[in-house]
Enzyme design. Structure first.
Site, PDB file in Angstrom:
ATOM      1  N   HIS A   1       0.906   4.975   1.402  1.00 41.91           N
ATOM      2  CA  HIS A   1       0.523   5.892   2.126  1.00 41.91           C
ATOM      3  C   HIS A   1       0.458   7.242   1.431  1.00 41.91           C
ATOM      4  CE1 HIS A   1       0.544   3.585   6.272  1.00 41.91           C
ATOM      5  NE2 HIS A   1       1.754   2.855   5.521  1.00 41.91           N
TER       6      HIS A   1
ATOM      7  N   HIS B   1       1.003  -1.325  -0.011  1.00 41.46           N
ATOM      8  CA  HIS B   1      -0.051  -0.141  -0.061  1.00 41.46           C
ATOM      9  C   HIS B   1       0.918   1.257   0.160  1.00 41.46           C
ATOM     10  CE1 HIS B   1       0.722  -1.658   4.017  1.00 41.46           C
ATOM     11  NE2 HIS B   1       0.626  -0.250   4.424  1.00 41.46           N
TER      12      HIS B   1
HETATM   13  P1  AMP Z   1       1.923  -0.167   7.416  1.00 42.52           P
HETATM   14  O1  AMP Z   1       2.260   0.140   8.710  1.00 42.52           O
HETATM   15  O2  AMP Z   1       2.914   0.607   6.634  1.00 42.52           O
HETATM   16  O3  AMP Z   1       2.073  -1.635   7.005  1.00 42.52           O
HETATM   17  O4  AMP Z   1       0.532   0.553   7.412  1.00 42.52           O
HETATM   18  C1  AMP Z   1      -0.548  -0.143   7.578  1.00 42.52           C
HETATM   19  C2  AMP Z   1      -1.791   0.700   7.733  1.00 42.52           C
HETATM   20  O5  AMP Z   1      -3.119   0.297   7.556  1.00 42.52           O
HETATM   21  C3  AMP Z   1      -1.454   1.648   9.125  1.00 42.52           C
HETATM   22  O6  AMP Z   1      -1.510   3.053   9.361  1.00 42.52           O
HETATM   23  C4  AMP Z   1      -3.001   1.460   9.569  1.00 42.52           C
HETATM   24  O7  AMP Z   1      -3.559   2.275  10.573  1.00 42.52           O
HETATM   25  C5  AMP Z   1      -3.791   0.948   8.400  1.00 42.52           C
HETATM   26  N1  AMP Z   1      -4.785   0.350   8.571  1.00 42.52           N
HETATM   27  C6  AMP Z   1      -4.966  -1.099   9.281  1.00 42.52           C
HETATM   28  N2  AMP Z   1      -6.286  -1.631   9.330  1.00 42.52           N
HETATM   29  C7  AMP Z   1      -6.880  -0.716   8.638  1.00 42.52           C
HETATM   30  C8  AMP Z   1      -8.218  -0.624   8.064  1.00 42.52           C
HETATM   31  N3  AMP Z   1      -9.195  -1.653   8.549  1.00 42.52           N
HETATM   32  N4  AMP Z   1      -8.704  -0.027   7.382  1.00 42.52           N
HETATM   33  C9  AMP Z   1      -8.014   1.336   7.194  1.00 42.52           C
HETATM   34  N5  AMP Z   1      -6.649   1.410   7.385  1.00 42.52           N
HETATM   35  C10 AMP Z   1      -6.385   0.172   8.205  1.00 42.52           C
END
Ligand code: AMP
Ligand code: ZN
Length: 112
Positions: free
Chosen positions: A100, A98
């Site tokens: 950001h 993903h």
């Molecule tokens: P990372 O730590 O780079 O893998 O980013 C994962 C991101 O996904 C974090 O910023 C979380 O807050 C976000 N996240 C986890 N679960 C969800 C969800 N169900 N909906 C939206 N964002 C999420």
């Protein structure tokens, strides 16, 4: 769809999300725990673990970048940061690649 992958479940409509962009290849939705006033996640609809795996599919890679640009246009952003956390030590917690997309106030550089 990868089993027990939260982003695959969002793509499949099995978990809710606040969607800001949707096309055949990409979904973009608000991060649940925003780190900036605007914090959007842009994900390919197919499951790739990280940016290295995504890079093996040039069409999907291009689609993610085009998805970022589409969100930027939709939200009218002038200045923003895109981040791909890759690996546990870099802060990756969801192993479905993903981007950001962060915006809305001056962002410090370099990040911590
Ligand atoms: P990372 O730590 O780079 O893998 O980013 C994962 C991101 O996904 C974090 O910023 C979380 O807050 C976000 N996240 C986890 N679960 C969800 C969800 N169900 N909906 C939206 N964002 C999420
Ligand atoms: Zn997935």
């Amino acid at each position: 769809m990868a089993e027990d992958c939260v982003f695959c479940k969002i793509v499949a409509g099995e978990l809710p999300a606040s969607v800001v962009y949707d096309d055949a290849d990409v979904l973009a939705f608000a991060d649940l725990d925003p780190k900036a006033p605007t914090h959007i996640l842009v994900v390919p609809k197919r499951h790739y673990v990280d940016i290295s795996e995504l890079a093996g599919d040039r069409d999907a890679s291009a689609a993610v970048l085009a998805g970022v640009a589409a969100v930027v246009r939709t939200l009218g952003l002038n200045s923003y940061r895109t981040v791909f956390n890759t690996g546990v030590e870099a802060g990756q917690t969801v192993f479905h690649v993903h981007a950001h997309l962060l915006a809305g106030r001056p962002l410090t550089w370099p990040p911590g």
